[in-house]
Scaffold this active site. Sequence first.
Site, PDB file in Angstrom:
ATOM      1  N   VAL A 282     -28.259 -23.391  13.061  1.00  0.00           N
ATOM      2  CA  VAL A 282     -28.415 -24.894  13.219  1.00  0.00           C
ATOM      3  C   VAL A 282     -29.583 -25.064  12.181  1.00  0.00           C
ATOM      4  O   VAL A 282     -29.208 -26.167  11.319  1.00  0.00           O
ATOM      5  CB  VAL A 282     -28.910 -25.313  14.681  1.00  0.00           C
ATOM      6  CG1 VAL A 282     -29.168 -26.841  14.694  1.00  0.00           C
ATOM      7  CG2 VAL A 282     -27.803 -24.872  15.384  1.00  0.00           C
ATOM      8  N   ILE A 283     -30.685 -24.387  12.337  1.00  0.00           N
ATOM      9  CA  ILE A 283     -31.880 -24.878  11.300  1.00  0.00           C
ATOM     10  C   ILE A 283     -31.250 -24.683   9.856  1.00  0.00           C
ATOM     11  O   ILE A 283     -31.570 -25.636   9.241  1.00  0.00           O
ATOM     12  CB  ILE A 283     -33.032 -24.269  11.575  1.00  0.00           C
ATOM     13  CG1 ILE A 283     -33.701 -24.228  13.056  1.00  0.00           C
ATOM     14  CG2 ILE A 283     -34.129 -24.531  10.690  1.00  0.00           C
ATOM     15  CD1 ILE A 283     -34.656 -23.507  13.685  1.00  0.00           C
TER      16      ILE A 283
ATOM     17  N   ARG B 292     -36.093 -18.706  16.447  1.00  0.00           N
ATOM     18  CA  ARG B 292     -37.776 -18.822  16.906  1.00  0.00           C
ATOM     19  C   ARG B 292     -37.954 -17.881  18.177  1.00  0.00           C
ATOM     20  O   ARG B 292     -36.950 -17.404  18.651  1.00  0.00           O
ATOM     21  CB  ARG B 292     -37.785 -20.400  17.465  1.00  0.00           C
ATOM     22  CG  ARG B 292     -37.320 -21.399  16.257  1.00  0.00           C
ATOM     23  CD  ARG B 292     -37.415 -22.855  16.626  1.00  0.00           C
ATOM     24  NE  ARG B 292     -38.912 -23.024  17.143  1.00  0.00           N
ATOM     25  CZ  ARG B 292     -39.683 -23.520  16.320  1.00  0.00           C
ATOM     26  NH1 ARG B 292     -39.605 -23.792  14.955  1.00  0.00           N
ATOM     27  NH2 ARG B 292     -41.106 -23.830  16.900  1.00  0.00           N
TER      28      ARG B 292
ATOM     29  N   HIS C 108     -10.984 -49.591  21.655  1.00  0.00           N
ATOM     30  CA  HIS C 108     -10.565 -49.622  20.327  1.00  0.00           C
ATOM     31  C   HIS C 108     -11.128 -50.716  19.524  1.00  0.00           C
ATOM     32  O   HIS C 108     -11.047 -51.896  19.975  1.00  0.00           O
ATOM     33  CB  HIS C 108      -8.975 -49.764  20.378  1.00  0.00           C
ATOM     34  CG  HIS C 108      -8.358 -49.994  18.838  1.00  0.00           C
ATOM     35  ND1 HIS C 108      -8.013 -48.984  18.169  1.00  0.00           N
ATOM     36  CD2 HIS C 108      -7.787 -51.044  18.557  1.00  0.00           C
ATOM     37  CE1 HIS C 108      -7.231 -49.260  16.934  1.00  0.00           C
ATOM     38  NE2 HIS C 108      -7.242 -50.732  17.200  1.00  0.00           N
TER      39      HIS C 108
ATOM     40  N   SER D 248     -34.707 -19.098   8.242  1.00  0.00           N
ATOM     41  CA  SER D 248     -34.589 -19.668   9.290  1.00  0.00           C
ATOM     42  C   SER D 248     -33.597 -18.746  10.184  1.00  0.00           C
ATOM     43  O   SER D 248     -32.140 -19.116  10.410  1.00  0.00           O
ATOM     44  CB  SER D 248     -33.734 -20.926   8.680  1.00  0.00           C
ATOM     45  OG  SER D 248     -32.490 -20.583   8.101  1.00  0.00           O
TER      46      SER D 248
ATOM     47  N   GLY E 269     -30.426 -17.311   6.761  1.00  0.00           N
ATOM     48  CA  GLY E 269     -30.111 -17.783   8.268  1.00  0.00           C
ATOM     49  C   GLY E 269     -28.964 -19.043   8.232  1.00  0.00           C
ATOM     50  O   GLY E 269     -29.662 -20.122   7.885  1.00  0.00           O
TER      51      GLY E 269
ATOM     52  N   LYS F  48     -53.145 -28.345  22.421  1.00  0.00           N
ATOM     53  CA  LYS F  48     -54.019 -27.980  21.294  1.00  0.00           C
ATOM     54  C   LYS F  48     -53.768 -29.146  20.156  1.00  0.00           C
ATOM     55  O   LYS F  48     -54.674 -29.242  19.061  1.00  0.00           O
ATOM     56  CB  LYS F  48     -54.172 -26.637  20.862  1.00  0.00           C
ATOM     57  CG  LYS F  48     -52.848 -25.995  20.343  1.00  0.00           C
ATOM     58  CD  LYS F  48     -52.867 -24.831  20.001  1.00  0.00           C
ATOM     59  CE  LYS F  48     -51.743 -24.141  19.395  1.00  0.00           C
ATOM     60  NZ  LYS F  48     -51.934 -22.580  18.928  1.00  0.00           N
ATOM     61  N   GLU F  49     -52.621 -29.546  20.075  1.00  0.00           N
ATOM     62  CA  GLU F  49     -52.177 -30.466  18.841  1.00  0.00           C
ATOM     63  C   GLU F  49     -51.803 -31.688  19.188  1.00  0.00           C
ATOM     64  O   GLU F  49     -52.350 -32.424  20.339  1.00  0.00           O
ATOM     65  CB  GLU F  49     -51.048 -29.775  17.956  1.00  0.00           C
ATOM     66  CG  GLU F  49     -51.709 -28.230  17.096  1.00  0.00           C
ATOM     67  CD  GLU F  49     -50.520 -27.400  16.678  1.00  0.00           C
ATOM     68  OE1 GLU F  49     -49.392 -28.107  16.598  1.00  0.00           O
ATOM     69  OE2 GLU F  49     -50.882 -26.784  15.864  1.00  0.00           O
TER      70      GLU F  49
END
Length: 462
Positions: free
Chosen positions: A180-181, A268, A439, A265, A177, A31-32
């Site tokens: 991660v986000i 989800r 190295h 955050s 929160g 839809k997007e």
Amino acid sequence: MKIAILGGGPGGYVAAIRAAQLGAEVTVIEKERLGGTCLNKGCIPTKVLLNTAEQLETIKKDSREIGIDVSDAAINWKQLQKRKEKVVRKLVAGVENLFKNNNVTKISGEGSFISKNQILVKAADGSTVTVDFDYAIIATGSKPVIIPLPGVDLPGVITSDEALSLQEIPKSMVIIGGGVIGAEFAEVYGTLGCKVTIVEMLPDIVANMDGDIVKPLRDKFIKSGIEIYTDTRVVSISKSAENLIVNTSSKNGDKSFEAEKVLLSIGRKPVTGNMGLEELGINTVKGAVSVNKFMQTNIENIYAVGDCNGGVMLAHVASAEGIVAVESIMKKHPDIDFKTIPYCVYTHPELAGVGLTEEQARNKGYDIKTGVFPMYINGKAMIEAQTEGIVKYVADGTTGEILGLHMSGLRATDLIVEGALAIRLEATVEEIISTIHAHPTVGESLLEAAHAVYGNAIHIPK
């Protein structure tokens, strides 16, 4: 063979391309824009902002040390937003081109099942089309969780979607929160001059990762002025004369924080509504589509991949699951090992981990050995003036088999693939030690940490 795919994100578009490679006639319903949350509102645009924040931090903090005099360095927010959109457009166009090259058909609209072999697609203009299929893959992704909190609908309370495209950098922000986000947006806005406060219910930020690699990030945040309150629960959000007030409770008592913006955050949740799943009899648990190890639902010709099935909500997992689903449909017997999922946080320092953390390994009953090497000893990290962080192995104390690799610091999100491959191949610490590492590289720190498992790191003074 006709395969219809609901959703064109990392799960859906990868599944579509793989199915086309295997000779299927593929239709993707989106839809997007193609690319899903990852390309449009998640992984990619967030990392563009993080990259600029890191560059600015380096210029301000280390430019004179590395031999560059910069008289004035300031963020150009409008230009950064333009660059973000340019990168997103380029990657979305790349997916569209892959569809053309592989003869994948894309239909714009919102799809819902009307039978086990048909999807009704409704376009934005109200027109409809019916797509017939032999197999279908649900890849509809996820969306930010909005907690039922008093004041959550006040103007200025935003999710990660809005945080990517604010008109200007706010003067202050409370992030509810510290996963991660939350950590990544704290990095962005904290570096760009916003006063950031993180409020987290759990005992630590980024609590799903090994505590030893999270510590350098937490220390850096605190040193840079980001306030962190853990073991703290948000009770409500209210309005002051000019700002928002986040009211919290903890064992230390009640406390309120005032800020211009409040970022939610806390995670989800799967997007599975209004798709006809219930009418078709597809099993779901708390909104997530139930699947077996082949990503197959209880309706044998319908599969579900990515965030919508409630598993690990990462783009690279969605893509892997998309391949598993398609290869299962096409009888190719996929063999992807989901014990080797890398977890990455693109802060500064970066965090990355794969396999078991030390705590997880102990809880599973392993007799373990660990090896740690600090980045401040690594020559390449010194050269790039980014010496925060560590490399840490978690190994079986009896066999030496690598159970987990955890890193914080320069290039961590790139180098974690060595750990993923080692775990996939059941490699031992000795096999890492006997592999020559170039190295000077940050990758040498993986070799040194492997030596450290047995107390023999070459470059750690005794």
